[in-house]
Design a protein around this motif. Sequence first.
Motif: not given
Length: 258
Positions: A21-22, A200-226
């Motif tokens: 999904n990510v 409130g119940t909603c927050s926004v977190v900066k998790v990755a740079k667009l200059s990163m590779g797709r694999k790196e971005i996904v790894e950051n996203v998953v780490a932050v979700m966990e």
Amino acid sequence: MTTTITAAPPPVYHSKIDSKNVNRALKSLLKWWDSKSNNPQSSEPLDNNSDDGGFVYLVVTLKKPPQIDRTNPVTIPLPHPLIDLTESPPEICLIIDDKHKNKITKETALKKIEAENVPITTVIKVSKLKTELKKLEEEEGMRHEVYFAERRLMPILPKLLGKEFVKKKKSLIAINLRNGNWKEQVEKVCESALFFVGTGTCSVVKVAKLSMGRKEIVENVVAVMEGIAGSIPGGWKSVKLFHLKLLESLALPVYELI
């Protein structure tokens, strides 16, 4: 005593995150970004020079506001940090309280920073905050990525820093200057995603740079979700939704509580 909450380590149980999904959401967002960036005729051209334009954001929606300390953000260690302290050291500002009777002087702070190689580039007295920041940012073009300040200053700083500071969404973090390890505190923040918990119940977190590779971005996203799920009371049962987005894009779902 000032403390920065750190997210719990990744859980040992099976993750609730479907990386497919990510990946799917990220692929769509990157495709949208490319189309907007490469289309000069777009009615809404992207601002590639903005402070926040080149980042990926995770939007978290909780079932209810968590009862945790809101002075400092939850720090979630990133596999691929957004701030590179070695190759491209950032501009980091420390604001000190020169009006307090137990104050730490600017001279003392600068000596400690130099002696212990603390990654802080600027020290500003709160009494000179407005004039010093204006001089640094307008005359010298200095743009700080992170601002640290003594905890007792936190309630008054938003007003002193002004609307432009809030508009730019700069990170303002409380630091414990009575704790000898300034370097550890600063590096911990720079190497983490910052989950600011609001009322409130909603927050926004900066998790990755667009200059990163797709694999790196996904790894950051998953780490932050966990990390978010592990840092709030109730864990995953308290997380309602996770969405992924870019600065000007739609938010695409990557997790929903069933």
